[in-house]
Design a protein around this motif. Structure first.
Motif, mmCIF file in Angstrom:
data_model
loop_
_atom_site.group_PDB
_atom_site.id
_atom_site.type_symbol
_atom_site.label_atom_id
_atom_site.label_comp_id
_atom_site.label_asym_id
_atom_site.label_seq_id
_atom_site.Cartn_x
_atom_site.Cartn_y
_atom_site.Cartn_z
ATOM 1 N N ARG A 1 60.109 36.844 40.668
ATOM 2 C CA ARG A 1 59.237 36.007 39.853
ATOM 3 C C ARG A 1 58.408 36.917 38.969
ATOM 4 O O ARG A 1 58.341 38.125 39.191
ATOM 5 C CB ARG A 1 58.350 35.148 40.751
ATOM 6 N N LYS A 2 57.781 36.310 37.971
ATOM 7 C CA LYS A 2 57.068 37.148 36.997
ATOM 8 C C LYS A 2 55.562 36.965 37.078
ATOM 9 O O LYS A 2 55.067 35.844 37.216
ATOM 10 C CB LYS A 2 57.580 36.837 35.597
ATOM 11 N N LEU A 3 54.876 38.101 36.929
ATOM 12 C CA LEU A 3 53.429 38.146 37.075
ATOM 13 C C LEU A 3 52.824 38.724 35.801
ATOM 14 O O LEU A 3 53.295 39.742 35.289
ATOM 15 C CB LEU A 3 53.092 39.076 38.250
ATOM 16 N N HIS A 4 51.785 38.055 35.303
ATOM 17 C CA HIS A 4 51.044 38.618 34.163
ATOM 18 C C HIS A 4 49.578 38.717 34.579
ATOM 19 O O HIS A 4 48.963 37.707 34.946
ATOM 20 C CB HIS A 4 51.190 37.712 32.935
ATOM 21 N N ILE A 5 49.023 39.936 34.520
ATOM 22 C CA ILE A 5 47.602 40.113 34.848
ATOM 23 C C ILE A 5 46.875 40.541 33.593
ATOM 24 O O ILE A 5 47.262 41.522 32.942
ATOM 25 C CB ILE A 5 47.386 41.174 35.946
ATOM 26 N N LYS A 6 45.826 39.813 33.250
ATOM 27 C CA LYS A 6 44.977 40.217 32.132
ATOM 28 C C LYS A 6 43.678 40.752 32.724
ATOM 29 O O LYS A 6 42.961 40.032 33.421
ATOM 30 C CB LYS A 6 44.715 39.026 31.203
ATOM 31 N N SER A 7 43.413 42.026 32.435
ATOM 32 C CA SER A 7 42.283 42.691 33.069
ATOM 33 C C SER A 7 41.157 42.898 32.069
ATOM 34 O O SER A 7 41.376 43.391 30.969
ATOM 35 C CB SER A 7 42.771 44.053 33.589
ATOM 36 N N TYR A 8 39.958 42.524 32.462
ATOM 37 C CA TYR A 8 38.776 42.685 31.599
ATOM 38 C C TYR A 8 37.854 43.736 32.221
ATOM 39 O O TYR A 8 37.817 43.885 33.435
ATOM 40 C CB TYR A 8 37.988 41.382 31.510
ATOM 41 N N GLY A 9 37.049 44.380 31.369
ATOM 42 C CA GLY A 9 35.929 45.163 31.887
ATOM 43 C C GLY A 9 36.269 46.578 32.296
ATOM 44 O O GLY A 9 37.053 47.250 31.639
ATOM 45 N N CYS A 10 35.712 46.968 33.441
ATOM 46 C CA CYS A 10 35.636 48.385 33.803
ATOM 47 C C CYS A 10 36.928 48.905 34.416
ATOM 48 O O CYS A 10 37.874 48.163 34.685
ATOM 49 C CB CYS A 10 34.491 48.575 34.787
ATOM 50 N N GLN A 11 36.917 50.226 34.693
ATOM 51 C CA GLN A 11 38.085 50.864 35.310
ATOM 52 C C GLN A 11 38.348 50.315 36.699
ATOM 53 O O GLN A 11 39.477 50.345 37.165
ATOM 54 C CB GLN A 11 37.868 52.378 35.434
ATOM 55 N N MET A 12 37.291 49.839 37.370
ATOM 56 C CA MET A 12 37.516 49.317 38.719
ATOM 57 C C MET A 12 38.401 48.083 38.649
ATOM 58 O O MET A 12 39.249 47.877 39.500
ATOM 59 C CB MET A 12 36.186 48.978 39.390
ATOM 60 N N ASN A 13 38.211 47.272 37.618
ATOM 61 C CA ASN A 13 39.087 46.118 37.461
ATOM 62 C C ASN A 13 40.509 46.546 37.113
ATOM 63 O O ASN A 13 41.477 45.943 37.580
ATOM 64 C CB ASN A 13 38.544 45.180 36.373
ATOM 65 N N ALA A 14 40.638 47.584 36.280
ATOM 66 C CA ALA A 14 41.980 48.081 35.930
ATOM 67 C C ALA A 14 42.697 48.543 37.201
ATOM 68 O O ALA A 14 43.879 48.235 37.421
ATOM 69 C CB ALA A 14 41.864 49.224 34.925
ATOM 70 N N TYR A 15 41.967 49.261 38.051
ATOM 71 C CA TYR A 15 42.547 49.732 39.316
ATOM 72 C C TYR A 15 42.928 48.541 40.199
ATOM 73 O O TYR A 15 44.027 48.474 40.741
ATOM 74 C CB TYR A 15 41.529 50.630 40.026
ATOM 75 N N ASP A 16 41.995 47.573 40.334
ATOM 76 C CA ASP A 16 42.270 46.399 41.174
ATOM 77 C C ASP A 16 43.509 45.648 40.663
ATOM 78 O O ASP A 16 44.315 45.160 41.456
ATOM 79 C CB ASP A 16 41.070 45.438 41.169
#
Ligand code: SF4
Length: 466
Positions: free
Chosen positions: A5-20
């Motif tokens: 299945r396909k997953l799209h994550i849109k990440s906002y804000g800091c590097q901690m969110n990018a890592y998460d």
């Protein structure tokens, strides 16, 4: 395990969110989800939200309006699409998101994403799944290691979360409420993660935490460690060539961190140290727990330990009660430190924080004028800093293709993008580059072979005329 299945994550804000977001992709990969850059193709869209900017929640709701249309289109095509909201807005808003945006299937906080497989399964059966409790288990123990292919796709520089949450309670900030109390991961687990990343080709690791230098995880000897000791342990990890960390609080700079800057060549001489204000009166109202003199003392200790160190910072202008004299004190601090760069924002109230209810909120027009003046000053310092890099030799980690064919781009120790003529097979190498030209957004340099000289690395003071 289900089919692909396909997953799209849109990440906002800091590097901690990018890592998460990466770790969410890792755990969902074990459930058969492959990432897609196209939200319209996704079976699951996750918005990993940030609460730090003004009107953060409103922006999430308007983005959810757009995502809802994708979901409706998918349903018209006979396809099921799930929508998840993660991150700090999810933590702060909770059920309100399900009430205002009924198309959302699951809402979960930054401490709960290790439960994603169960949450997704539940959301497939029932509507409106929510998980924003702070769990007792450590989410990092439940997350699978990323596959070598996923690490490779993310590049030669990686983030590793070592600390989360904050106990400082600055009066303007939501982090203590959305991310919870300070917690630190054990040294052994961080080293194990760094080893896996290095084995898969990562050369630079940035340790991240909301208050990273409050790090106090269990050391290899069972006693609480410090960030300085953790950096020493990581510097000895094979394959890890370069280390950074962010974001630091001035009160938590201890001797071990200063020693790490003095003793570890792989630790870059660049420190992001938010000051927020140069006025003691405003710092006290912000509950920053340090004075201007304390802050300058930290700068001084770091410069003595590592003369080529440079600094960046965060500033808030127009904090409630900030007078013209307070603002001038901030400008004077910027001149005194001579930053290589800084982020700056107009104060805007966050509901639920003490500063939101303070009297003497500053007029928006004054805030805008102050912000423009402060940003102009920071830009002048940044330009001087960059201009002084011409003719210097820097170690650059070559990260990816550059602006034109035959060119690669990497980062200097001071995080400046550096464009170099080099072949793609050199990605991942740390090379010595002579800086020849200064552009508006990048530096341009040559490898020693193309200059005919073999430069010594430049370790002269980074403040260089600033
Ligand atoms: S130290 Fe940083 S994260 Fe913690 S409350 Fe203050 S601004 Fe927020």
């Amino acid at each position: 395990m289900t089919g692909q299945r396909k997953l799209h994550i849109k990440s906002y804000g800091c590097q901690m969110n990018a890592y998460d977001s990466h770790r969410m992709a890792d755990i969902l990969a074990s459930q058969g989800y492959a990432e897609t850059a196209l939200p319209e193709d996704a079976d699951l869209i996750i918005l990993n939200t940030c609460h730090i900017r003004a009107k953060a929640a409103e922006k999430v709701y308007s983005e959810l309006g757009r995502v809802r249309k994708l979901k409706e289109r998918a349903e018209q095509d006979g396809r099921r699409m799930l929508i998840g909201v993660a991150g700090c807005v999810a933590q702060a808003e909770g059920e309100e998101i399900l009430r205002r945006a009924p198309a959302v299937d699951l809402v979960f906080g930054p401490q709960n994403y290790h439960r994603l497989p169960d949450l997704v399964e539940k959301a497939e059966r029932q509507s409106g799944v929510i998980d924003t409790e702070f769990p007792v288990e450590d989410k990092f123990d439940m997350l699978p290691a990323p596959s070598p292919a996923a690490v490779k796709a993310r590049g030669v520089s990686a983030f590793v979360t070592v600390q989360e949450g904050c106990d400082k309670f600055c009066t303007f900030c939501v982090v203590p409420y959305t991310r919870g109390a300070e917690t630190s991961r054990p040294v052994a687990k961080i080293i194990a993660e760094a080893r896996q990343l290095a084995d898969a080709g990562v050369r630079e690791i940035t340790l991240i935490g909301q208050n990273v230098n409050a790090y106090h995880g269990d050391g290899l000897d069972g006693r609480p460690s410090t960030l300085g000791r953790l950096l020493h342990a990581l510097a000895a990890t094979p394959g890890v060539k370069r280390l950074r960390y962010t974001t630091s609080h001035p009160c938590d700079v201890d001797d071990s961190l200063v020693a790490a800057h003095r003793e570890l060549p792989s630790l870059t001489p660049y420190l992001h140290l938010p000051a927020q204000s140069g006025s003691d009166r405003v710092l006290a109202a912000m509950n920053r727990r340090h004075t201007r003199a304390d802050y300058l003392g930290v700068i001084e200790r770091m410069r003595r330990a590592r003369p080529d160190i440079a600094f960046s910072s965060d500033f808030i202008v127009g904090f409630p009660g900030e007078s013209a004299a307070d603002f001038r004190a901030t400008l004077a601090l910027i001149d005194e430190v001579g930053y290589a760069g800084a982020f700056s924002f107009k104060y805007s109230p966050r509901p639920g924080t003490p500063a939101a209810d303070m009297q003497a909120q500053v007029d928006d027009e004054i805030k805008s004028e102050r912000l423009a003046e402060l940003q102009d000053l920071i830009e002048r310092h940044q330009r001087r800093f960059n201009a002084a890099c011409r003719g210097r030799a820097f170690e650059v980690l070559l990260e990816k293709p550059g602006r034109r064919p035959g060119q690669l781009v990497g980062r200097s120790p001071y995080l400046q993008p550096v464009q170099v003529d080099a072949s793609a097979d050199r990605i991942g190498e740390i090379v010595t580059v002579m800086i020849a030209e200064i552009g508006s957004n990048s530096l341009f340099g040559n490898l020693p072979a193309s200059t005919g000289v073999s430069p010594d690395l430049d370790r002269t003071p980074a403040a260089m005329g600033a």
